[in-house]
Design a protein around this motif. Sequence first.
Motif, PDB file in Angstrom:
ATOM      1  N   HIS A 218       0.861  -1.178   0.000  1.00  0.00           N
ATOM      2  CA  HIS A 218       0.000   0.000   0.000  1.00  0.00           C
ATOM      3  C   HIS A 218       0.898   1.229   0.000  1.00  0.00           C
ATOM      4  O   HIS A 218       1.839   1.322   0.781  1.00  0.00           O
ATOM      5  CB  HIS A 218      -0.884  -0.013   1.257  1.00  0.00           C
ATOM      6  N   THR A 219       0.619   2.172  -0.877  1.00  0.00           N
ATOM      7  CA  THR A 219       1.443   3.364  -0.954  1.00  0.00           C
ATOM      8  C   THR A 219       0.598   4.566  -1.349  1.00  0.00           C
ATOM      9  O   THR A 219      -0.524   4.418  -1.820  1.00  0.00           O
ATOM     10  CB  THR A 219       2.576   3.184  -1.975  1.00  0.00           C
ATOM     11  N   GLN A 220       1.148   5.740  -1.138  1.00  0.00           N
ATOM     12  CA  GLN A 220       0.511   6.968  -1.587  1.00  0.00           C
ATOM     13  C   GLN A 220       1.325   7.537  -2.743  1.00  0.00           C
ATOM     14  O   GLN A 220       2.553   7.596  -2.677  1.00  0.00           O
ATOM     15  CB  GLN A 220       0.422   7.993  -0.460  1.00  0.00           C
ATOM     16  N   TYR A 221       0.635   7.941  -3.794  1.00  0.00           N
ATOM     17  CA  TYR A 221       1.300   8.480  -4.979  1.00  0.00           C
ATOM     18  C   TYR A 221       0.953   9.956  -5.129  1.00  0.00           C
ATOM     19  O   TYR A 221      -0.214  10.342  -5.046  1.00  0.00           O
ATOM     20  CB  TYR A 221       0.857   7.710  -6.229  1.00  0.00           C
ATOM     21  N   GLN A 222       1.973  10.768  -5.319  1.00  0.00           N
ATOM     22  CA  GLN A 222       1.795  12.205  -5.498  1.00  0.00           C
ATOM     23  C   GLN A 222       2.113  12.559  -6.949  1.00  0.00           C
ATOM     24  O   GLN A 222       3.171  12.229  -7.462  1.00  0.00           O
ATOM     25  CB  GLN A 222       2.724  12.978  -4.561  1.00  0.00           C
ATOM     26  N   GLN A 223       1.191  13.236  -7.593  1.00  0.00           N
ATOM     27  CA  GLN A 223       1.386  13.626  -8.985  1.00  0.00           C
ATOM     28  C   GLN A 223       1.246  15.139  -9.133  1.00  0.00           C
ATOM     29  O   GLN A 223       0.318  15.742  -8.584  1.00  0.00           O
ATOM     30  CB  GLN A 223       0.368  12.938  -9.891  1.00  0.00           C
ATOM     31  N   THR A 224       2.178  15.733  -9.850  1.00  0.00           N
ATOM     32  CA  THR A 224       2.131  17.164 -10.114  1.00  0.00           C
ATOM     33  C   THR A 224       1.505  17.417 -11.472  1.00  0.00           C
ATOM     34  O   THR A 224       1.950  16.861 -12.487  1.00  0.00           O
ATOM     35  CB  THR A 224       3.542  17.779 -10.078  1.00  0.00           C
ATOM     36  N   ILE A 225       0.471  18.225 -11.509  1.00  0.00           N
ATOM     37  CA  ILE A 225      -0.240  18.550 -12.738  1.00  0.00           C
ATOM     38  C   ILE A 225       0.131  19.972 -13.134  1.00  0.00           C
ATOM     39  O   ILE A 225      -0.035  20.911 -12.364  1.00  0.00           O
ATOM     40  CB  ILE A 225      -1.767  18.443 -12.568  1.00  0.00           C
ATOM     41  N   ARG A 226       0.662  20.102 -14.358  1.00  0.00           N
ATOM     42  CA  ARG A 226       1.004  21.434 -14.884  1.00  0.00           C
ATOM     43  C   ARG A 226       0.362  21.623 -16.235  1.00  0.00           C
ATOM     44  O   ARG A 226       0.079  20.652 -16.947  1.00  0.00           O
ATOM     45  CB  ARG A 226       2.527  21.584 -15.016  1.00  0.00           C
ATOM     46  N   ASN A 227       0.179  22.833 -16.596  1.00  0.00           N
ATOM     47  CA  ASN A 227      -0.409  23.161 -17.899  1.00  0.00           C
ATOM     48  C   ASN A 227       0.656  23.025 -18.976  1.00  0.00           C
ATOM     49  O   ASN A 227       1.774  23.442 -18.788  1.00  0.00           O
ATOM     50  CB  ASN A 227      -0.982  24.568 -17.895  1.00  0.00           C
TER      51      ASN A 227
END
Length: 227
Positions: A218-227
């Motif tokens: 089990h893990t947490q995933y962080q995603q950066t959203i840019r234009n």
Amino acid sequence: MRTYTALHSQRGIALFIGLIFLLVLSIVAVMAMKGTLVEMRMVTNSARHESAFEASEALRSVPINLFDEHVFARGWPSSFNGDVPDSEFDYSSTLPADLLAKVKTALQPDCSGKTSLFYGTLQPACGDLPKETPYDASTWHPDMVIAICDTSSESCSADVGAKVAVIPDGTVMKEGAGGAQAAGYRGLGVGAAAGGAEMYFEVKSVAEAPGNGAAITHTQYQQTIRN
């Protein structure tokens, strides 16, 4: 006659003592064999668990490799039974062809019958699946069911598989973005589109290996959203 009787009695005692020694040695041998079998089972179970754990880790990384383009394009390509043209994606450069082919058939439908979206809302109860709740991982519906060749099998006659569930876990503005600065952050002060946002996901992988091996990661995933 007395001498013969004494010798006969001695021979009987020797046979009796020999049988006792044989019984004791048999018990010792059985106990040693039982201990060896227990150790073999422990080693086998440990190996099966390690195989399942490695599979869980490896197959958990598969949806992570798909996150960026999937979330940015807001859907799946048409070849994945999605609504977005294939030209909007470039999975071929990030995933091997054989794994990509498995992924296309591994994605699961949601309760509406459409291909499940990793960033989609929590699902209601449907079929034999319960209602998804964010803090109870046992209720999460599988978004991908995938199997790969067990590397310990030379002929690839055995597979290790995993059920991967992904749920969204919130969105925040990055520091320096317009919305974040208004909330009290100090930074570049650029617009929200240029500053970007961060999306968080919870990813759970339940893997099964040949021989009833099982493991959960089990893990947490962080995603950066840019234009």
